[in-house]
Motif scaffolding. Sequence first.
Motif, short mmCIF file in Angstrom:
data_model
loop_
_atom_site.label_atom_id
_atom_site.label_comp_id
_atom_site.label_asym_id
_atom_site.label_seq_id
_atom_site.Cartn_x
_atom_site.Cartn_y
_atom_site.Cartn_z
N SER A 24 -18.54 8.64 -7.83
CA SER A 24 -17.20 8.31 -8.49
C SER A 24 -16.35 9.80 -8.78
CB SER A 24 -17.55 7.64 -9.70
OG SER A 24 -17.82 8.46 -10.94
N GLN A 25 -17.18 10.78 -9.19
CA GLN A 25 -16.25 12.03 -9.48
C GLN A 25 -15.92 12.58 -8.05
OE1 GLN A 25 -15.66 13.35 -12.59
NE2 GLN A 25 -16.57 11.62 -13.48
N LEU A 26 -16.75 12.48 -7.18
CA LEU A 26 -16.16 13.12 -5.72
C LEU A 26 -14.96 12.29 -5.59
CD1 LEU A 26 -19.45 13.29 -3.86
CD2 LEU A 26 -18.07 15.25 -4.26
N PHE A 27 -14.82 10.91 -5.73
CA PHE A 27 -13.77 10.11 -5.46
C PHE A 27 -12.48 10.70 -6.25
CE2 PHE A 27 -16.32 6.82 -3.66
CZ PHE A 27 -16.26 7.14 -2.25
N ARG A 28 -12.89 10.80 -7.48
CA ARG A 28 -11.80 11.07 -8.47
C ARG A 28 -11.02 12.40 -8.23
NH1 ARG A 28 -13.01 13.15 -14.81
NH2 ARG A 28 -10.92 12.96 -15.42
N GLY A 29 -11.98 13.59 -7.67
CA GLY A 29 -11.36 14.79 -7.42
C GLY A 29 -10.50 14.65 -6.15
N PHE A 30 -11.07 13.90 -5.02
CA PHE A 30 -10.41 13.60 -3.68
C PHE A 30 -8.93 12.81 -4.26
CE2 PHE A 30 -9.26 10.66 -0.37
CZ PHE A 30 -9.55 11.50 0.85
N SER A 31 -9.02 12.10 -4.99
CA SER A 31 -7.78 11.07 -5.28
C SER A 31 -6.72 12.04 -5.97
CB SER A 31 -8.00 10.06 -6.17
OG SER A 31 -9.06 9.12 -5.55
N LYS A 32 -7.33 13.03 -6.67
CA LYS A 32 -6.36 13.80 -7.44
C LYS A 32 -5.10 14.58 -6.53
CE LYS A 32 -8.92 14.86 -11.80
NZ LYS A 32 -9.72 16.03 -12.36
N VAL A 33 -6.02 14.89 -5.34
CA VAL A 33 -5.10 15.66 -4.58
C VAL A 33 -4.24 14.63 -3.54
CG1 VAL A 33 -5.13 17.04 -2.48
CG2 VAL A 33 -6.55 17.59 -4.15
N ILE A 34 -4.74 13.67 -3.04
CA ILE A 34 -3.93 12.91 -2.18
C ILE A 34 -2.99 11.86 -2.81
CG2 ILE A 34 -5.86 12.58 -0.68
CD1 ILE A 34 -5.97 9.62 -1.61
N MET B 154 0.73 -1.05 0.10
CA MET B 154 0.00 0.06 -0.09
C MET B 154 0.85 1.40 -0.02
SD MET B 154 -3.22 0.94 -0.08
CE MET B 154 -4.18 -0.51 0.37
N ASP B 155 0.49 2.11 -0.86
CA ASP B 155 1.13 3.52 -0.89
C ASP B 155 0.05 4.56 -1.24
OD1 ASP B 155 1.34 3.91 -3.75
OD2 ASP B 155 3.18 2.85 -3.81
N MET B 156 0.14 5.65 -1.33
CA MET B 156 -0.86 6.47 -1.34
C MET B 156 -1.17 6.63 -2.96
SD MET B 156 -2.82 8.31 0.89
CE MET B 156 -2.12 9.07 2.13
N GLU B 157 -0.28 6.60 -3.83
CA GLU B 157 -0.33 6.74 -5.35
C GLU B 157 -1.23 5.58 -5.74
OE1 GLU B 157 1.87 7.56 -9.31
OE2 GLU B 157 3.07 7.19 -7.49
N LEU B 158 -1.02 4.36 -5.32
CA LEU B 158 -1.54 3.27 -5.82
C LEU B 158 -3.09 3.35 -5.15
CD1 LEU B 158 1.08 0.44 -5.42
CD2 LEU B 158 0.13 1.47 -7.49
#
Length: 563
Positions: free
Chosen positions: A89-99, A63-67
């Motif tokens: 899914s779009q909420l998760f997509r935006g959230f993932s772009k930052v983390i 596990m790492d943040m990028e994966l």
Amino acid sequence: MGVNTIDASLCARMFLAGAKNLEAKKEWINELNVFPVPDGDTGTNMTMTIMSAAKEVAAIESMDMELLAKAISSGSLRGARGNSGVILSQLFRGFSKVIREEKEITPVILAASFQKAVETAYKAVMKPKEGTILTVAKGAADKALALLDENPDVALDEMLSEVLVCAEEVLNRTPEMLPVLKEAGVVDSGGQGLLQVLKGAYDAYCGKEIDYTTIEAAPAKAAPSVSSESLPEADIKFGYCTEFIIMLEKEFNEQTELDFKAYLESIGDSLVVVADDDIVKVHVHTNDPGLAIQRALTYGSLTKMKIDNMREEHHERLIKDAEKVAAEQKAKEAAKVEAKQEPAKETGFISVSIGEGIADIFKDLGVDYLIEGGQTMNPSTEDMLTAIEKVNAKNIFILPNNKNIILAANQAKSLVEDKNIFVIPTKTIPQGITAVINYVPEKTPEENAAVMEEEIQRVKTGQLTYAVRDTHIDDKTIHAGDIMGVGDHAILAVGKDIDPVAEETVALMVDNDTELISIYYGEDMREEEAEALKERVEKLYPDCDVELNFGGQPIYYYIISVE
């Protein structure tokens, strides 16, 4: 009290806990449907969307943040179902772009990721409506930002707990923003689903014990690990079983992949290459692993490297398995090349359909690919992408035939680059049929799309089903078990028996311009009953053509259209 930063492992547990909590509450969320019809599916759609991502998360070995970010974004994007699922899914997509760029999530990073999530989701919806899941998400994101403004050193546990309280307060205000919610006596179901995700995540953050074992990991996409067994050394042409993963740092398109495979085949055999997002998994038998590694390094950095000397190990059986896998992959690639060599036709059609009779009608009209789905099971973005891949046409028209599937179709369109996709926003089966009928081969795809969109506006649809609960909506008091005629924008008629409600529904749709009335009877209706209804409608409207078709659709006794 939880820790003040969230690493990748904790973030993964929080995400999985949110998924589990949503899954546990999905039926309750389904019952929040404004219309008391037996197809409330918000909870189901959101659960299937997040579970698609949860399976990807559960499959991560190191596990790492990028994966993690990639798994959450890609899994939810492709698994998205229904409007609520696509927005989630779009909420998760935006959230993932930052983390994805971070090692740990701090209060500052969390607030930024919430803001990006909301921004991404709002952009995905053509006409955002307040009083929905979007409003709840925005309220939570704004609260996180406000807490930071008030105190730049705010603790993470304080931020999470107050954001959760705020989200629930906003959800409870949704009936004041959408009168239809207030009249039905419910809060927004999508917003409730999001709240349950946040509650589950917070429980995991606080250390609550949660059973994750029921989340099945997605099947591994890695190339099979293959060695050799019981093979005489002289029979081994290439002695080193070489495996590694390339973490891509340069573009790795289809041509690059073909060139790389050609090179590996020139120095070895039993080749398996699997490209997946930003990684490439490689297996090859060669006498010089260094050559394979040197070429791979031109595309990015390497990880999970493994080299076995097969002449020492003498594992014949698994070498044969590797050759079989390689042969199968070569055969599949050859089949793909052959398929691509077939000239693509100019235009193809994909339609969402439900019911044997409806499917036959679309096939007779020339639709190339049918996606089984509708009110009770909204197809996912992945379903749409699969259909698009299977239709060998330059221009493809997609007919969602349900307002809750249009977003998923548009999301699939945004992921396709090699074909022109036209999503015709058909909200009902009759609109989809009208769209196909109005296709003219001599016109350009753009002209056809414009004509279709214009013609479907002339179609009014009424659908007869039964009420699953007591409620008051559209100035009508409805009891569980009542028969309802549900129109395009409101409930048109309510009664105790099917036939009177059907006739009243037709009466409220017909006007002086009506020329055609079409009746599609469902799987629960007998043909003679439908014929009798057709005859009565013909007598009531002698100036209109009345058509009767077997639809075979579940849930709805009749689908009736006028145009």
